[in-house]
Design an enzyme around this catalytic site. Structure first.
Site, PDB file in Angstrom:
ATOM      1  N   HIS A  12      18.863   7.034  -8.505  1.00 16.48           N
ATOM      2  CA  HIS A  12      19.387   7.206  -7.141  1.00 16.48           C
ATOM      3  C   HIS A  12      18.606   8.216  -6.309  1.00 16.48           C
ATOM      4  CE1 HIS A  12      21.066  10.701  -9.085  1.00 16.48           C
ATOM      5  NE2 HIS A  12      21.410  11.179  -7.908  1.00 16.48           N
ATOM      6  N   GLY A  14      15.261   8.058  -6.170  1.00 13.53           N
ATOM      7  CA  GLY A  14      14.001   7.396  -5.827  1.00 13.53           C
ATOM      8  C   GLY A  14      14.091   6.709  -4.468  1.00 13.53           C
ATOM      9  N   LEU A  15      12.994   6.069  -4.112  1.00 11.12           N
ATOM     10  CA  LEU A  15      12.898   5.416  -2.801  1.00 11.12           C
ATOM     11  C   LEU A  15      13.963   4.319  -2.641  1.00 11.12           C
ATOM     12  CD1 LEU A  15      11.157   5.319  -0.258  1.00 11.12           C
ATOM     13  CD2 LEU A  15       9.574   3.827  -1.482  1.00 11.12           C
ATOM     14  N   TYR A 137       2.084  -0.498 -16.026  1.00  8.24           N
ATOM     15  CA  TYR A 137       3.345  -0.585 -15.290  1.00  8.24           C
ATOM     16  C   TYR A 137       3.796  -2.056 -15.209  1.00  8.24           C
ATOM     17  CZ  TYR A 137       6.521   0.036 -11.300  1.00  8.24           C
ATOM     18  OH  TYR A 137       7.617   0.057 -10.470  1.00  8.24           O
ATOM     19  N   THR A 165       8.139  -6.206  -2.784  1.00 11.24           N
ATOM     20  CA  THR A 165       6.740  -5.948  -2.461  1.00 11.24           C
ATOM     21  C   THR A 165       6.543  -4.434  -2.263  1.00 11.24           C
ATOM     22  OG1 THR A 165       4.972  -6.790  -1.079  1.00 11.24           O
ATOM     23  CG2 THR A 165       7.004  -6.208   0.055  1.00 11.24           C
ATOM     24  N   HIS A 180       1.726   6.110  -3.078  1.00 11.73           N
ATOM     25  CA  HIS A 180       1.189   4.835  -2.626  1.00 11.73           C
ATOM     26  C   HIS A 180       0.501   5.040  -1.281  1.00 11.73           C
ATOM     27  CE1 HIS A 180       2.654   2.103  -5.684  1.00 11.73           C
ATOM     28  NE2 HIS A 180       3.712   2.887  -5.775  1.00 11.73           N
ATOM     29  N   TRP A 203      -9.121   5.466   0.975  1.00  8.59           N
ATOM     30  CA  TRP A 203      -9.740   4.999  -0.272  1.00  8.59           C
ATOM     31  C   TRP A 203     -10.117   3.522  -0.192  1.00  8.59           C
ATOM     32  CZ3 TRP A 203      -5.658   7.085  -4.338  1.00  8.59           C
ATOM     33  CH2 TRP A 203      -5.690   8.485  -4.307  1.00  8.59           C
ATOM     34  N   ARG A 210      -2.094  -5.719   1.997  1.00 10.42           N
ATOM     35  CA  ARG A 210      -0.807  -5.421   1.369  1.00 10.42           C
ATOM     36  C   ARG A 210       0.317  -5.733   2.360  1.00 10.42           C
ATOM     37  NH1 ARG A 210      -3.884  -4.970  -2.176  1.00 10.42           N
ATOM     38  NH2 ARG A 210      -4.100  -3.366  -3.777  1.00 10.42           N
TER      39      ARG A 210
HETATM   40  P1  GDP Z   1      -1.402  -0.879  -5.104  1.00 16.49           P
HETATM   41  O1  GDP Z   1      -0.722  -1.722  -4.062  1.00 16.49           O
HETATM   42  O2  GDP Z   1      -0.795  -0.982  -6.448  1.00 16.49           O
HETATM   43  O3  GDP Z   1      -2.888  -1.127  -5.133  1.00 16.49           O
HETATM   44  O4  GDP Z   1      -1.156   0.657  -4.749  1.00 16.49           O
HETATM   45  P2  GDP Z   1      -1.511   1.683  -3.581  1.00 16.49           P
HETATM   46  O5  GDP Z   1      -0.446   1.664  -2.535  1.00 16.49           O
HETATM   47  O6  GDP Z   1      -1.745   2.987  -4.256  1.00 16.49           O
HETATM   48  O7  GDP Z   1      -2.891   1.214  -2.949  1.00 16.49           O
HETATM   49  C1  GDP Z   1      -3.004   0.136  -2.053  1.00 16.49           C
HETATM   50  C2  GDP Z   1      -4.397   0.086  -1.436  1.00 16.49           C
HETATM   51  O8  GDP Z   1      -4.553   1.184  -0.517  1.00 16.49           O
HETATM   52  C3  GDP Z   1      -5.557   0.210  -2.432  1.00 16.49           C
HETATM   53  O9  GDP Z   1      -6.592  -0.657  -2.016  1.00 16.49           O
HETATM   54  C4  GDP Z   1      -5.997   1.672  -2.251  1.00 16.49           C
HETATM   55  O10 GDP Z   1      -7.342   1.896  -2.612  1.00 16.49           O
HETATM   56  C5  GDP Z   1      -5.787   1.827  -0.756  1.00 16.49           C
HETATM   57  N1  GDP Z   1      -5.725   3.221  -0.296  1.00 16.49           N
HETATM   58  C6  GDP Z   1      -6.438   3.737   0.752  1.00 16.49           C
HETATM   59  N2  GDP Z   1      -6.222   5.044   0.889  1.00 16.49           N
HETATM   60  C7  GDP Z   1      -5.304   5.387  -0.069  1.00 16.49           C
HETATM   61  C8  GDP Z   1      -4.678   6.618  -0.412  1.00 16.49           C
HETATM   62  O11 GDP Z   1      -4.920   7.672   0.178  1.00 16.49           O
HETATM   63  N3  GDP Z   1      -3.786   6.584  -1.438  1.00 16.49           N
HETATM   64  C9  GDP Z   1      -3.497   5.422  -2.124  1.00 16.49           C
HETATM   65  N4  GDP Z   1      -2.599   5.445  -3.104  1.00 16.49           N
HETATM   66  N5  GDP Z   1      -4.106   4.236  -1.829  1.00 16.49           N
HETATM   67  C10 GDP Z   1      -4.996   4.228  -0.827  1.00 16.49           C
END
Ligand code: GDP
Length: 313
Positions: A12, A14-15, A137, A165, A180, A203, A210
């Site tokens: 409870h 968590g997000l 995971y 999602t 994330h 990154w 997504r």
């Molecule tokens: P995923 O959906 O399991 O891949 O989890 P994430 O939410 O961590 O990453 C989603 C995408 O966002 C990946 O392509 C990451 O490389 C990109 N990304 C870009 N910048 C960031 C950052 O600062 N943090 C994270 N976690 N992901 C990033």
């Protein structure tokens, strides 16, 4: 669902768990049971058995999990596999033993094969190799699904499994090493605006796509499914629309009011190229998401401003 029923929300804080508690309270459920990880270690079978014996919940939402972004998943494989396996096995087994009326297990879209056709249909489960950055995971979550199905088949338990999602919302994890992408970008753009940094580093290449679902929408869908869905097959929860990370970064930059440039660190992994769920099954039952992404990001940023990282209040 009877409003007097005893509802246990595991996870409870968590997000999704916190959104579930808010939603249940809003709907008039007065008998909600929760336990912090200090009060109840969900990896400990005896403790979980004792908790079910003492509390006897009628309905259970399994929103407890060890979660993290792409880097955390890759760095702590043992924790992601062991903790999640133990948590879900204990909750599902003890829910069966104590005669829980209905249980909803929350999985994740990373259970689908890395290169599955898009949008991801429920039937693609176990049809190909997983994305390596989060396979630990994913394997744990697939086991959770299989537990629900096995207990339904062998014991007739009304256990269902839903696959949300990528989620975001109030109470998200803003720690850059574990979060994330959406909360990470909120924090990065916010820090850059305050420090006057000329660039923000995102990154990967920015091209992976997504789909982002607000946790309040997810909780709403979970309540809906608890009432309306009772089948062995898994069911996706999503919005049915995805965007490239590059565009997400621009949306977050706008919400935060950052005016500098975005640069991409391609030494960091992209992860799976695309993750968009097919929401046809859920839509056919009568549920659709209602919070637009731009509004949700602005709301999440307001929450972040009111709860600065490191502030325990
Ligand atoms: P995923 O959906 O399991 O891949 O989890 P994430 O939410 O961590 O990453 C989603 C995408 O966002 C990946 O392509 C990451 O490389 C990109 N990304 C870009 N910048 C960031 C950052 O600062 N943090 C994270 N976690 N992901 C990033």
């Amino acid at each position: 669902m009877d409003k007097q029923a005893k509802v246990y929300v595991a996870g409870h804080r968590g997000l999704v768990g916190s959104a579930l508690v808010r939603k249940l309270e809003e709907r008039g459920f007065a008998n909600i049971v929760t336990a912090t990880s200090k009060q109840l270690d969900l990896r400990d079978n005896a403790a979980v058995a004792n908790f079910f014996r003492s509390n006897r919940p009628d309905y259970v939402y399994v929103a407890a999990a060890k979660v993290g972004g792409i880097l955390a998943n890759d760095t702590y494989p043992a924790e992601f596999l062991y903790d999640n396996l133990m948590i879900e096995a204990n909750l599902i087994h003890e829910a069966y033993r104590s005669g829980v009326e209905k249980l909803l297990f929350l999985g994740s879209t990373c259970i689908y094969p890395k290169l599955a056709p898009q949008p991801l249909k429920e039937e693609y489960l176990l049809t190909g190799a997983l994305e390596p950055t989060n396979e630990w995971y994913a394997v744990a979550k697939i086991t959770g699904i299989k537990l629900c199905q096995a207990y339904r088949r062998q014991y007739g338990c009304r256990f269902i499994a839903a696959m949300p999602t990528n989620l975001y919302g109030p109470g998200d994890n803003f720690d850059l090493n574990r979060s994330h992408v959406l909360p990470a970008l909120i924090r990065k753009f916010h820090d850059a605006r305050l420090s006057g940094a000329p660039t923000v580093t995102v990154w990967g290449t920015g091209s992976p796509r997504r789909e982002f679902l607000h946790s309040d929408d997810c909780a709403d869908a979970c309540l809906f499914l608890m009432g309306e869905y009772d089948n062995e097959g898994i069911i996706n929860i999503g919005v049915g629309k995805d965007i490239p990370i590059r565009e997400l970064a621009m949306l977050v930059g706008e919400a935060v009011g950052y005016r500098g440039d975005i640069v991409f660190d391609t030494s960091k992994p992209d992860g799976t190229p695309r993750k968009l769920v097919d929401v046809g099954k859920l839509t056919a039952l009568g549920w659709t998401a209602s919070i637009p992404l731009a509004d949700g990001i602005r709301q999440a940023y307001r929450w972040f401003l009111q709860h600065p990282p490191g502030d325990a209040s």
